[in-house]
Design a protein around this motif. Structure first.
Motif, short mmCIF file in Angstrom:
data_model
loop_
_atom_site.label_atom_id
_atom_site.label_comp_id
_atom_site.label_asym_id
_atom_site.label_seq_id
_atom_site.Cartn_x
_atom_site.Cartn_y
_atom_site.Cartn_z
N ASP A 201 0.80 -1.23 0.00
CA ASP A 201 0.00 0.00 0.00
C ASP A 201 0.83 1.27 0.00
O ASP A 201 0.30 2.37 0.13
CB ASP A 201 -0.96 0.00 1.20
CG ASP A 201 -0.24 -0.14 2.53
OD1 ASP A 201 1.02 -0.13 2.54
OD2 ASP A 201 -0.91 -0.28 3.56
N TYR B 196 5.16 7.62 -0.32
CA TYR B 196 3.79 8.05 -0.55
C TYR B 196 2.86 6.84 -0.69
O TYR B 196 3.32 5.70 -0.87
CB TYR B 196 3.70 8.95 -1.79
CG TYR B 196 4.39 8.40 -3.02
CD1 TYR B 196 3.68 7.69 -3.99
CD2 TYR B 196 5.76 8.60 -3.22
CE1 TYR B 196 4.32 7.19 -5.12
CE2 TYR B 196 6.40 8.11 -4.34
CZ TYR B 196 5.67 7.40 -5.29
OH TYR B 196 6.29 6.91 -6.40
N GLU B 197 1.58 7.09 -0.61
CA GLU B 197 0.59 6.01 -0.70
C GLU B 197 0.54 5.44 -2.11
O GLU B 197 0.68 6.16 -3.10
CB GLU B 197 -0.79 6.53 -0.30
CG GLU B 197 -0.92 6.93 1.16
CD GLU B 197 -0.73 5.76 2.11
OE1 GLU B 197 -1.24 4.65 1.81
OE2 GLU B 197 -0.08 5.94 3.14
N ASN B 198 0.32 4.15 -2.20
CA ASN B 198 0.16 3.47 -3.48
C ASN B 198 -1.33 3.47 -3.83
O ASN B 198 -2.11 2.68 -3.32
CB ASN B 198 0.69 2.04 -3.39
CG ASN B 198 0.66 1.32 -4.72
OD1 ASN B 198 0.18 1.85 -5.72
ND2 ASN B 198 1.17 0.10 -4.73
N GLU B 199 -1.72 4.36 -4.71
CA GLU B 199 -3.13 4.52 -5.04
C GLU B 199 -3.70 3.32 -5.80
O GLU B 199 -4.92 3.13 -5.84
CB GLU B 199 -3.34 5.80 -5.87
CG GLU B 199 -2.98 7.07 -5.10
CD GLU B 199 -3.19 8.32 -5.93
OE1 GLU B 199 -3.56 8.18 -7.13
OE2 GLU B 199 -3.01 9.43 -5.39
N ASP B 200 -2.82 2.52 -6.38
CA ASP B 200 -3.28 1.35 -7.14
C ASP B 200 -3.42 0.10 -6.28
O ASP B 200 -3.89 -0.94 -6.76
CB ASP B 200 -2.30 1.05 -8.29
CG ASP B 200 -2.23 2.18 -9.29
OD1 ASP B 200 -3.26 2.85 -9.48
OD2 ASP B 200 -1.15 2.40 -9.86
N LYS C 228 -4.74 -2.65 -3.76
CA LYS C 228 -6.02 -3.17 -3.30
C LYS C 228 -5.76 -4.31 -2.32
O LYS C 228 -4.94 -5.18 -2.59
CB LYS C 228 -6.87 -3.66 -4.47
CG LYS C 228 -7.31 -2.56 -5.43
CD LYS C 228 -8.18 -3.13 -6.54
CE LYS C 228 -8.63 -2.03 -7.49
NZ LYS C 228 -9.47 -2.56 -8.60
#
Length: 300
Positions: free
Chosen positions: A220, A240-244, A246
């Motif tokens: 994440d 940073y955040e992993n926007e992809d 899940k």
């Protein structure tokens, strides 16, 4: 007549489990190379304790449950060998508080002081009961500051110890969004021989870029990095955040794909399926680690 030993409460591994791990312990380094399975063994313990109850330090789980979580077969001798190694594993950590006349202190300690392997008469199944060493307990019980949370799903989805350790180090500083680590210290925390990759460009290509790709694909968080100094003596990370990302619908380790293929081939050849006791072992839950970046790493 001998008094029967009280039967401990077997704690099932659950997706929503949380635990606590201090910055100092998160940045531990090792006298010997630690395996990914040993790290997972330790994290499953951390994920199952109640950090508010330091009097309850033992955690038990069955070999069958451990196997079912990952969908692999674990034999008794494989787990026994892993436990032997884990009980002899020595880590280096700083104490939470220094005495007034002490400038610096390093504690060499085992992660666990004891593991009991029990086969119950009631179900003829084996159970493992771990208890942390006394020096480790202050770093996982009663924490009130310097911590952040990450889901162990992220660790399980990674395929080697360097990726897993890099995730823990990056997650620790996610709130701040950046951190700089000396290369010699980073190697220690990633469980890499200090003499390996003497040139930064080789270290960056062989380790950092691979970790970067693994975290992007399986966790994440993401990070970018660049060298500090000429010649490079440190690495600066932007986190940073992993926007992809899940959250997986079920727990699975990257090693399993190859093992399941071997099992499938073995079945078609009429052989017994592969029995795994190495890095295929895994866990689920959430671990908490320090998040304000004050934890330290010291030279061995």
């Amino acid at each position: 007549m001998a008094k029967k030993k009280k039967r401990e409460n077997i704690q099932l591994v659950k997706k929503e489990d949380t635990a606590s791990l201090s910055n100092l312990l998160n940045e531990m380094f090792f006298d010997k190379i630690m395996t990914l399975q040993e790290l997972r063994f330790f994290l499953v313990y951390v994920a199952k304790i109640n950090p508010k109850k330091p009097e309850q330090t033992e955690v038990s789980f069955s070999l069958e449950e451990y196997s079912q979580i990952l969908g692999v077969e674990l034999n008794e001798s494989d787990i026994g060998k892993t436990v032997d190694r884990l009980l002899s594993r020595v880590v280096n950590v700083r104490p939470k508080v220094l005495a007034e006349d002490v400038a610096e202190e390093i504690i060499k300690t085992q992660l666990f002081k004891r593991c009991r392997m029990i086969r119950r008469k009631s179900d003829n199944k084996w159970y493992l009961t771990f208890d942390a060493s006394d020096d480790v307990k202050p770093h996982i019980f009663g924490l009130t500051e310097k911590f952040t949370s990450f889901e162990i799903w992220n660790i399980v989805n990674l395929g080697n110890i360097q990726d897993a350790r890099m995730y823990m180090l990056m997650r620790q500083y996610r709130t701040i969004g950046e951190r700089t680590i000396k290369i010699k210290d980073l190697k220690k925390m990633l469980n890499i021989d200090p003499a390996a990759y003497p040139e930064y460009k080789i270290f960056a290509r062989a380790v950092l870029k691979k970790c970067q790709k693994a975290l992007k694909q399986n966790t994440d968080i993401c990070f970018d990095f660049n060298a500090v100094g000429r010649p490079a003596h440190s690495v600066h990370f932007d986190i940073y955040e992993n926007e992809d990302y899940k959250l997986p619908t079920f727990l699975e380790s990257p090693e399993l794909e190859g093992q399941q293929a071997q099992k499938h081939d073995a079945q078609h050849r009429g052989h017994r399926p592969l029995q795994c006791g190495g890095d295929a072992a895994g866990l689920s839950g959430t671990v908490v680690v320090g998040n304000d970046g004050d934890g330290g790493i010291v030279d061995a």
